[in-house]
Design an enzyme around this catalytic site. Sequence first.
Site, short mmCIF file in Angstrom:
data_model
loop_
_atom_site.label_atom_id
_atom_site.label_comp_id
_atom_site.label_asym_id
_atom_site.label_seq_id
_atom_site.Cartn_x
_atom_site.Cartn_y
_atom_site.Cartn_z
N TRP A 260 0.79 -1.23 0.00
CA TRP A 260 0.00 0.00 0.00
C TRP A 260 0.83 1.28 0.00
O TRP A 260 0.62 2.16 -0.83
CB TRP A 260 -1.01 -0.03 1.17
N ASP B 252 -2.47 -5.14 -1.63
CA ASP B 252 -3.51 -4.40 -0.91
C ASP B 252 -4.60 -4.05 -1.91
O ASP B 252 -4.86 -4.80 -2.87
CB ASP B 252 -2.88 -3.16 -0.23
N ASP B 253 -5.23 -2.93 -1.74
CA ASP B 253 -6.34 -2.48 -2.58
C ASP B 253 -5.88 -2.27 -4.04
O ASP B 253 -4.69 -2.14 -4.30
CB ASP B 253 -6.84 -1.13 -2.00
N ARG C 78 -6.33 -4.83 13.03
CA ARG C 78 -5.86 -3.46 13.22
C ARG C 78 -6.56 -2.89 14.45
O ARG C 78 -7.77 -3.07 14.62
CB ARG C 78 -6.19 -2.64 11.98
N ASP D 116 -11.05 -5.41 4.70
CA ASP D 116 -11.05 -3.99 5.09
C ASP D 116 -12.47 -3.42 5.04
O ASP D 116 -13.09 -3.37 3.97
CB ASP D 116 -10.12 -3.25 4.11
N ASP E 236 -5.31 4.48 10.01
CA ASP E 236 -4.13 4.29 9.17
C ASP E 236 -2.94 5.05 9.73
O ASP E 236 -2.89 6.28 9.67
CB ASP E 236 -4.43 4.77 7.75
C1 GLA Z 1 -7.73 1.51 4.34
C2 GLA Z 1 -6.76 0.62 5.11
C3 GLA Z 1 -5.38 0.77 4.54
C4 GLA Z 1 -5.37 0.42 3.05
C5 GLA Z 1 -6.41 1.26 2.31
C6 GLA Z 1 -6.61 0.80 0.88
O1 GLA Z 1 -7.45 2.86 4.51
O2 GLA Z 1 -6.78 0.92 6.47
O3 GLA Z 1 -4.45 -0.05 5.24
O4 GLA Z 1 -5.67 -0.94 2.90
O5 GLA Z 1 -7.67 1.19 2.95
O6 GLA Z 1 -7.59 1.53 0.21
#
Ligand code: GLA
Length: 660
Positions: A285, A320-321, A467, A407, A471
């Site tokens: 990410w 990740d995303d 988590r 997420d 972030d």
């Molecule tokens: C959230 C998560 C991050 C990351 C972003 C991706 O903010 O907490 O760690 O995965 O999404 O869009």
Amino acid sequence: MFHRMCLVLTVLVCLFAEAPAISPGAQDSVWLGSLDLTHLRQGWGTPRVDSSVDGKPLRLGGVTYHRGVGTHARAVLRIALHESALRFRALAGVNDSSNGAGSVRVRLLGDGRVLFASGVLRTGRGGVAIDADLTGIDTLILTATDAGDGIDHDHVDLCDARIVYSGTPPGTFTQAPEQPSILTPAPGPLPRINGARVIGCRPGHPFLHRIPCTGERPMTFTARTLPAGLTLDPSTGIIRGTAPAAGTHRVTVTAKNARGSASVELRIVSGATLALTPPMGWNHWYAHYNRVTDALMREAADVMHRTGMADAGYQYVSIDDCWMNAPRHSDPLRVGPLRDPGGNILPNKHFPDMRGLTEHIHALGLKAGIYTSPGRLTCAGFAGTLGHEEQDAKQFAAWGFDFLKYDWCSYSEVTGGNPDRAALRKPYEVMGNVLAGLDRDMVLNLCQYGMGNVWEWGAAVGGQCWRTAGDLGFELDRIYEVALQNADHRAWSGPGSWNDPDYIQIGYVGNAMTGGEPQPTPVPPQMQYAYMSLWSLMASPLFFSGDMNRLDPFTLNILCNPEVIEVDQDPLGQSAAVIPLDDETFVMVKEMEDGSKAVGFFNRDEIDRDLTAPWSALGLQGRHAIRDLWRQQDIGTSAGPLTYRVPSRGVMFVRLRPLH
Ligand code: GLA
């Protein structure tokens, strides 16, 4: 005679011009607001002269002041005094308009000593008078920190703040950037087996474990009492096959090279629980955000293998995303149908071969991670899994993924505002059940920022890590606060159950919101040592999330110290207890499986500090051998107490082994 009279007159004029005089001599005073405040670092907004940080009148306890500086907590201002200053005078407090909520501590530090400490100042309570002696001081540091409850509403007013001096006028400055210094010796030529000693798996599922080992290659690996169904490749140290029947299988693995050999016992625990030690890896990410591609992921796996990260214990290479399609995106290659007519999730054009990607990662002995959201869309607006949970999880397993970050993102559309705990748990329960029924082990990482005290129920819904906060990437100046909050949940830490304070963002990291090329991390070098020590003491998942293509020797030294990682990976899975020493310093103590203790001395202050921990506070009795973990040196024995000089924002990290 005439000359003498002139002299007397001049002196008198000077004295009266300087009134009220503090001591005889040519004195002057300068308002704090007239100094260059671009050097004032603060946690919110920018400093203001003669008004509060948000432009209101300077006002403390019902009294309005016309001169002064309005700033905000976590404020630090360095002032060069050239040993010419005499006094610092001000009235300091939290502005009356701070909603009844602000609380701060204001301090003056002179040449490494505390000259003034306000104690806790609260809004509406007026100000505290500062009249500090600056005689002989070269460098003054003015700090305003939050008083333990975060920085919200901490509008600090420094009313009538001024420095009285005689000679060279004071001037503000910004501290020169701290130079990185590598404390850890490079791995030696002898084999050293690192990383997890206990490995969780589910009977009959595919099994993969690469024995992390430093030392000169070539190396030959052997294993005694490896369960049937598993084979070890003698040249790579990769164990593959089918997880054995339920039970604990003790395997002695040996690594041998031209210089010598090393053996350890691995416990393969086949049963229901995965991630018996905190997962370690890399997540894309903060390096590539919405620019991630198959090629970048493969490259990251190669780098993890080549640089020694895998030899230190890093294992998961996680997307990740942004690997799916989005309804709308600036990159046309990421726009397309979210699913095929059969409802199967579709990767975007940057990911042409998901199966090939995981095969590439697995061939190196590493594992693959993927990401989705229980909502309709992910946080970055890509296809989520809502209504397709089982179908997607089966697809991820068929592609060969070993880890899922789940997420929350748009799932609030389903729950509406203020979901209760049952509603918060539901999507994770659904996915936890689906994963438990797969014929492949997949670690579940709950990402919902700590809502509903997730640490209390994350394991019960089938997660292995969660988590505990938002972030960290957007608040890297809050590493210590985030860590201390995470440490509060230590009761829920244990094998297969990990509190996750988010990634290790060092080296080159990017801003996922604004895009652009990754830049050097804002975390100063000593604080990077503290960052990694905190995460290890808290048994946190260790996921690096910086640019794998710009790993420098300092970053690798922070990430790859096997003695530090051993603390993180300790099979007991304990998260350290926090012992506060004072407002700016604390100790963390973690019990290890072998009866030793890992102890971190942390200094959040702007100056180096001598920290002392009494033996009793550390729960110790008798003489112990002390090992400095970052320097990998034995540094003597002690029967307590321990005192170390700890650098500003940094750590002294030791392991204590009983000698009796
Ligand atoms: C959230 C998560 C991050 C990351 C972003 C991706 O903010 O907490 O760690 O995965 O999404 O869009």
